[in-house]
Design an enzyme around this catalytic site. Structure first.
Site, PDB file in Angstrom:
ATOM      1  N   LYS B  76       0.857  -1.178   0.000  1.00  0.00           N
ATOM      2  CA  LYS B  76       0.000   0.000   0.000  1.00  0.00           C
ATOM      3  C   LYS B  76       0.898   1.234   0.000  1.00  0.00           C
ATOM      4  O   LYS B  76       1.928   1.257   0.692  1.00  0.00           O
ATOM      5  CB  LYS B  76      -0.893  -0.023   1.254  1.00  0.00           C
ATOM      6  CG  LYS B  76      -1.907   1.117   1.308  1.00  0.00           C
ATOM      7  CD  LYS B  76      -2.817   0.963   2.541  1.00  0.00           C
ATOM      8  CE  LYS B  76      -3.847   2.085   2.619  1.00  0.00           C
ATOM      9  NZ  LYS B  76      -4.747   1.929   3.788  1.00  0.00           N
ATOM     10  N   SER B 151      -9.709   2.095   2.935  1.00  0.00           N
ATOM     11  CA  SER B 151      -8.808   2.812   2.070  1.00  0.00           C
ATOM     12  C   SER B 151      -7.811   1.926   1.323  1.00  0.00           C
ATOM     13  O   SER B 151      -7.210   2.374   0.354  1.00  0.00           O
ATOM     14  CB  SER B 151      -8.022   3.843   2.889  1.00  0.00           C
ATOM     15  OG  SER B 151      -7.195   3.185   3.840  1.00  0.00           O
ATOM     16  N   SER B 175     -10.033  -0.227   7.126  1.00  0.00           N
ATOM     17  CA  SER B 175      -9.411  -0.056   5.810  1.00  0.00           C
ATOM     18  C   SER B 175      -8.718  -1.281   5.236  1.00  0.00           C
ATOM     19  O   SER B 175      -8.335  -1.279   4.063  1.00  0.00           O
ATOM     20  CB  SER B 175      -8.398   1.096   5.853  1.00  0.00           C
ATOM     21  OG  SER B 175      -9.074   2.330   5.800  1.00  0.00           O
TER      22      SER B 175
END
Lengths: 478, 483
Positions: B76, B151, B175
């Site tokens: 990420k 997210s 997330s």
């Protein structure tokens, strides 16, 4: 109207750690800008603070030295504001729960009395960087070497009533933190500085007046002058119908006045909240006890002991305990000499301190160590040399010519104590000054001093002064 | 080859069926092929990936391979990577290259994984649909009109589309788990303090936690084993031994007490998602577990408390992005205030700006007690709810998200509705507990997720409970059509 001044000081003492409070970067002073700031000090994304345990030990020692409560649990908080030399946009400090709470210290006043000054709290925090406004046309430079340097902010109660008291208090704390070895005390480099909160009120009024805060005073002299100026300014202002506004002011040492910083500072809301990157600081008894065992003998205790053990006056004891090094040097001299505490005190406070000052040296690199000084004093004590000659020997020792005995020998400074030798000199003097002799014998007693001087001169200062006095007295009678 | 799990790849590499370089090349080709559609990657690091793969192959030849050596993964774009841009999905850091690796990256590098690239995400991890990214939304491989969740939407979509067998994610309010649910993969948010936060760009420091995202619980166990552990650079990281998560996978389910919070099955839960979750619970009953109804009475307070605490912390955490030292700086600032306001105004998107404003307000003098302090008290109530629950049960189960993936743009203009999509996940972060989402069926064409919540440091239990289910079901093996 009679006015009373109320002063409280916030002292920032830079803790003498090798590395910063939340990072491993060096705290060394004077490096090239931005060479001692690591990713943490720069507030890079994703970095995290880790508390330097050494600062906790130092804060605990300070708390114990002022008889304060050491918080078993204290909390680091973020003080949020934007400024270019504050890399994270917040300063990590302690807010609601500081590590040191409720202590006190005693200051000596000029009239010989003493006064207890309350210390509200002392908390740990990180310093910011520096903004450099010169040298960059139309720009400001930022040096983050100082960012993250550990500070102990020591907040006094509003107990101080004059600029002199404020200075006495600041000096007292300066002496204390240096004694404790937690601060180098270097005020030029900003290692020990203060903000002064000053207000005035009609004498007898229980309410405090509105205060002004004078920021960043980094010398005892500036503290005294700035506060004195500020007191006068506030009284003049009120007496001419004005009102003191609560504000931050800066002291300008060149003009000797304080100036408002208004306009530069907006009403700040620092939005303090506990720093989620740091756990609450929890201290157990073992840690606090360990800090207690590390406490050195503190200045007040040492002074008292000197007065008792060495039978010194309060003044002598204060001077000799002004620093741990000086006190240690004194005690080593007495020990090496095996007594004569007052003689040692006179020399350590006198010639020794004067020479240190003159050469701007520390005791650690003094050319005359305590054993050598004792060697010199021994020769005064056993009358090998006079006090006057000793000064010459000391100067030679300072210049590196060896120990006292070697110098006395080499320069033939041994005192003449042989009665017949002194008599011989006296005879020569009398023979060489028949007029004065006649006048003396005619009743002009004042000339005695002249004869002493002549004898000492002829003996190159080596004749024992006491013997000279006695023998002269006899011989001049005729 | 791209359809293999990490465990299968690990076995294949060990057996010499293929090399890491071959595999990496194949996956990079898939990334090239599908990323234009999915937008799952912000940065693709083909060259360094191949170098890492070759190094992993050499390491294997020297007999020094560990299970993750040569396994391609994606990070990420919130984890700092030395020399490779770390954007955090924001214009603010569009050109930011960190000179250090996050601990998670460092540990996975040390295990020999191969980084294919950096995955797309909501800006500064603030969002539940991946639509707040400066780099555009990510599309859900199960339906390109649907969001992948957020997210960690890029990581979830990349794993679901078989562009990478595993990825890292971070979870502040759901997330990892919510996008895992919406993309039909398995994702674990560990106990707060289990995985180091060093080098992971902070959103809300007291809630943020990194974790693994992969197709199976077994793969998550492999990844977590490498990611977890004490890090002296993170003061909130817990010094506690890391168990062998893989070895613990086969713990029996018989007698396992499953708590079903009645608050998680009420109004707002989509019917088809509820059916999938109930079917999964029935399966667990068949496997010998004992579901019981429990109550988490303060559940309804989780979202309001979260939307005070998280913005408050973010308002402070994001203050460092001021245009002074790195990151976006506006053109020709006329003074300091202009430099700050324009750099930040241009650098941050709408959702980030909204949360900074909310947080600044919540911490302001006069409001602190009413908001921040009150929210912290609610956190304690929520933790107490869980503590009492874990006195009765071993694991708590419920839906991960109230609905399956929603359409792109559907909730983008309505923050409150968007915030509700994390209604079941947020309390777990407020309490600091571990939570896992695994695929258990579909609502129409779109996956539905089951959330498992465990007691502190019970990651091994969660992984084994998920693994046992995955051994008797095949939801985790389903691939989206076209991928």
């Amino acid at each position: 109207m009679k006015w009373e001044t109320v002063i409280g000081l916030e002292i920032h003492a830079q803790l003498a750690t090798k590395s910063k409070i939340f990072s491993g970067a060096s705290t060394g002073y004077g490096a090239e800008p931005n060479t001692q700031a690591c990713a943490i000090d720069l507030g890079m994304p994703g970095v995290l603070p880790v508390l330097n345990q050494e600062v906790v030990r130092m804060a605990a020692m300070f708390g114990l030295a002022i008889g304060a409560e050491i918080a078993r649990r204290s909390v680091f908080a973020r003080k949020n504001y934007f400024y270019p030399d504050l890399p994270k946009g917040y300063q990590i400090s302690q807010y609601e729960l500081p590590i040191v709470q409720k202590g006190q210290t005693i200051i000596d006043l000029e009239d010989g009395s003493s006064k207890v000054v309350g210390i509200t709290r002392a908390h740990l925090e990180e310093d910011a960087g520096k903004s450099l406004h010169e040298d960059f046309q139309g720009f400001s430079g930022i040096d983050l070497n100082r960012a993250g340097t550990p500070l102990l902010e020591i907040v006094s109660e509003p107990d101080l009533r004059s600029a002199k008291e404020a200075v006495a208090y600041m000096k007292k704390l300066h002496q204390l933190v240096v004694y404790l070895g937690i601060c180098d005390g270097n005020m030029q480099e900003g290692s020990f500085r203060c903000d002064a909160n000053v207000s005035v009120r009609p004498k007898g009024d229980p309410k405090f007046g509105t205060r002004a805060e004078i920021k960043n005073l980094n010398s005892f002299r500036f503290v005294e002058r700035a506060i004195e100026f500020e007191i006068e300014r506030q009284i003049d202002l009120i007496e001419s119908g004005g009102k003191v506004v609560q504000e931050t002011r800066l002291y300008d040492p060149d003009k000797g006045e304080t100036r408002s910083m208004r306009g530069k500072e907006e009403a700040n809301d620092y939005r303090y909240f506990p720093d989620p990157d740091l756990l609450p600081l929890v201290l157990d008894e073992a840690f606090i006890n360990a800090a207690r065992t590390e406490l050195p003998e503190l200045p007040d205790t040492k002074k008292q002991r000197f007065m008792e053990q060495y039978e010194l006056s309060g003044y002598d004891a204060s001077v000799l305990t002004v620093s741990r090094d000086l006190a240690g040097y004194y005690e080593a001299t007495v020990a090496a000499l095996g007594g004569e505490a007052k003689l040692c005190a006179n020399w350590v406070m006198g010639d020794f301190s004067a020479f240190l000052n003159k050469d701007n040296r520390d005791i650690a690199d003094s050319p005359v160590d305590s054993v050598r000084l004792a060697g010199l004093l021994r020769r005064i004590e056993d009358r090998t040399i006079s006090g006057k000659i000793a000064k010459e020997v000391f100067e030679a020792m300072w210049a590196g010519e060896g120990d006292a005995d070697a110098i006395i020998e080499k320069r033939s400074l041994r005192q003449i104590t042989d009665t017949s030798a002194i008599e011989q000199v006296i005879d020569d003097v009398m023979a060489g000054n028949p007029d004065q002799l006649a006048q003396y014998r005619a009743g002009k007693d004042k000339l005695f001093g002249f004869f002493v001087g002549q004898v000492m001169k002829l003996s190159k200062g080596k004749a024992n002064p006491q013997q000279v006095n006695e023998l002269l007295m006899e011989k001049l009678k005729g | 080859m791209h359809d293999k799990t990490i465990a299968q790849i690990s076995a294949g590499l060990a057996a010499g069926e293929f090399s890491s370089e071959e595999l990496t090349r194949a996956l990079l080709e898939r990334v090239e092929q599908f990323n234009p559609q999915l937008n799952a990657f912000i940065t693709i690091t083909a060259e360094s990936a191949l170098a890492q793969a070759r190094a992993a192959d050499r390491r294997r030849q020297q007999g020094e391979a560990v299970p993750l050596t040569g396994i391609p993964i994606a990070h990420k774009d919130i984890f700092c990577t030395d020399g490779v841009r770390t954007s955090c999905g924001s214009r603010m850091l569009d050109r930011f290259i960190a000179p250090y690796n996050a601990t998670v990256v460092e540990k996975l590098n040390a295990a020999g994984t191969v980084m294919l690239g950096k995955t797309n995400m909501d800006e500064f991890a603030m969002g539940s649909s991946n639509e707040t990214s400066f780099y555009g939304p990510v599309r859900n491989p199960w339906d390109l009109n649907a969001v992948p969740g957020g997210s960690s939407g890029g990581s979830a979509a990349a794993v679901a589309a078989r562009l990478t067998p595993g990825a890292t994610g971070t979870d502040t309010g759901g997330s990892i788990r919510q996008p895992a649910a919406l993309c039909g993969i398995t994702g674990l948010k560990p106990t707060y303090g289990r995985v180091s936060r060093w080098g992971m760009i902070a959103y809300a420091s007291s809630l943020d936690q990194g974790g693994p995202m992969a197709r199976t619980a077994e793969d998550c166990a492999l990844l977590l084993g490498a990611m977890a552990g004490f890090d002296p650079r993170d003061s909130t990281c817990v010094d506690r031994a890391v168990p062998d998560y893989v070895a613990a996978l086969n713990q029996p389910l018989a007698g396992l007490k499953i708590g079903l919070p009645k608050e998680y099955f009420g109004e707002g839960l989509d019917g088809q998602v509820a059916q999938a979750v109930e079917a999964a619970i029935a399966e667990y009953r068949k496997l010998g577990a004992e579901p019981v109804e429990i109550s988490l009475p303060n559940s309804q307070l989780a979202i309001p408390a979260y939307y005070v605490v998280a913005p408050a912390e973010c308002s402070s955490n994001l203050a460092r992005f001021d245009g002074v030292r790195y990151g976006h700086r506006c053109e020709n600032p006329k003074d300091l205030l202009d430099l700050y306001t324009r750099s930040r105004g241009e650098g941050f998107g709408a959702e980030v700006t909204r949360r900074i404003l909310v947080g600044t307000f919540a911490l302001s003098a006069g409001y602190y007690d009413a908001y921040y302090l009150k929210a912290q008290q609610i956190r304690r109530l929520i933790s107490d709810d869980f503590r009492r629950a874990f006195e009765q049960v071993d694991v708590i189960m419920g839906p991960t998200s109230p609905t399956a993936a929603f359409n792109l743009g559907e909730k983008a203009d309505d923050p409150i509705t968007m915030y509700l999509s994390d209604i079941y996940t947020i309390a777990v972060n407020l309490a600091g507990l571990p939570g896992l989402s695994l695929p258990v069926g579909f609502a129409g064409q779109r996956p539905a997720g089951l959330q498992l919540i465990g007691n502190y440091f019970a990651e091994d239990r969660l992984l084994s409970v998920a693994h046992r289910y995955q051994q008797v079901t095949d939801w985790h093996e389903r691939a989206p059509v076209g991928f």
